[in-house]
Design an enzyme around this catalytic site. Structure first.
Site, PDB file in Angstrom:
ATOM      1  CG  ASP A 166      36.238  35.326  38.668  1.00 40.98           C
ATOM      2  OD1 ASP A 166      36.588  34.721  39.542  1.00 40.98           O
ATOM      3  OD2 ASP A 166      35.387  35.111  37.514  1.00 40.98           O
TER       4      ASP A 166
ATOM      5  CG  HIS B  68      32.926  33.866  40.960  1.00 41.16           C
ATOM      6  ND1 HIS B  68      33.034  32.372  42.064  1.00 41.16           N
ATOM      7  CD2 HIS B  68      33.751  33.132  40.242  1.00 41.16           C
ATOM      8  CE1 HIS B  68      34.542  32.399  41.710  1.00 41.16           C
ATOM      9  NE2 HIS B  68      35.097  32.420  40.985  1.00 41.16           N
TER      10      HIS B  68
ATOM     11  CG  ASP C 112      36.068  29.290  38.811  1.00 42.68           C
ATOM     12  OD1 ASP C 112      35.748  29.767  37.879  1.00 42.68           O
ATOM     13  OD2 ASP C 112      36.449  30.206  39.228  1.00 42.68           O
TER      14      ASP C 112
END
Ligand code: DX5
Ligand code: ZN
Length: 248
Positions: A47, A45, A193
């Site tokens: 960001d 993931h 999340d």
């Protein structure tokens, strides 16, 4: 041979752990991701923060392109007005792209635009289009978008930093999102999340979500590999509770 789509890979592995790299040492990320992959991690993931939608700035397409990994690249765009920026993230190798309607005048158009894009890693893999919602955004904001997305990402913290505390109202929001998905009749994945740690990851998995993002609890600067192993095991245990809870 038919290549499974990114959506199918996620659905088949549900609940899947997506490891956030916000607190990772970017200079040693390649070998770290290889270790995580060997231990069963399937998704990374990333960001992306632009200093406008979020106070902080992080990374952009060059870092995503530089990540040489077989892991699915889950790109979380916490940026204003992604309309003319999404194509660069797709070209850089994103498999999942999540946008935020809060920072976007034309969320529906961005999702439509993504429908026509090809996965740069393998065109047959397809793209998973996600919509993320901040803790203060009513879930109803999703309703007009439900026929143009494959993933709903409920944020359990306000965007900006790793290591924040899980906001407890997220549990109710997950339940509501599940009902919304069921009523829509669409096949949509649900993710959470932020603020997911060793202490609550099994409980989050037991909520019946498909994608669980965990960042600083894995990349804690000490034992990423052991942390990831723990998280994967805890998710399996939590998911079993959900299954047995549902049938009782
Ligand atoms: C919040 C980000 C999250 C967060 C996850 O702004 O979208 O992905 O960094 O990190 P942890 O797991 O540390 O909350
Ligand atoms: Zn994120």
């Amino acid at each position: 041979m038919t290549v499974p789509t990114a959506f199918d890979l996620l659905r088949e592995s549900s609940p899947v752990v997506s490891v956030g790299i916000l607190t990772a040492d970017l200079l040693s990320l390649g070998p770290e991701l290889t270790l995580l992959e060997r231990n069963g991690v399937k998704v990374v993931h990333v960001d992306v923060m632009d200093g406008c939608f979020c106070p902080m700035m992080t990374v952009g397409p060059p870092l995503i392109k530089a990540l040489k990994t077989p892991l699915l690249k889950d790109v979380h765009l916490m940026i204003d007005e992604p309309l003319n920026k999404v194509a660069d993230y797709v070209a850089a190798g994103a498999d999942i792209i999540t946008i935020h309607p809060e920072g976007c005048a034309h969320a529906h158009r961005v999702l439509q635009q993504m429908r026509g894009m090809k996965n740069a890693n393998n065109p047959e893999r397809g793209l998973v289009r996600g919509v993320g919602l901040n803790p203060g955004t009513p879930l109803e904001a999703l309703e007009p978008l439900l026929d143009e997305l494959e993933l709903i990402l409920i944020l359990a913290v306000n965007p900006g930093w790793g290591g924040q505390k899980f906001i407890s109202s997220t549990r109710g929001r997950v339940e509501k999102a599940k009902r919304m998905i069921a009523v829509s009749g669409h096949e949509i994945l649900l993710g959470v999340d932020g603020g997911i740690t060793r202490d609550n990851i099994a409980e989050v998995a037991a909520l019946g979500v498909d994608l669980i993002v965990t960042g600083s609890a894995v990349f804690d600067g000490k034992a990423a590999e052991a942390n990831a192993k723990f998280m994967l095991e805890a998710v399996k245990k939590g998911a079993r509770c959900q299954v047995s809870g549902a049938s009782s």
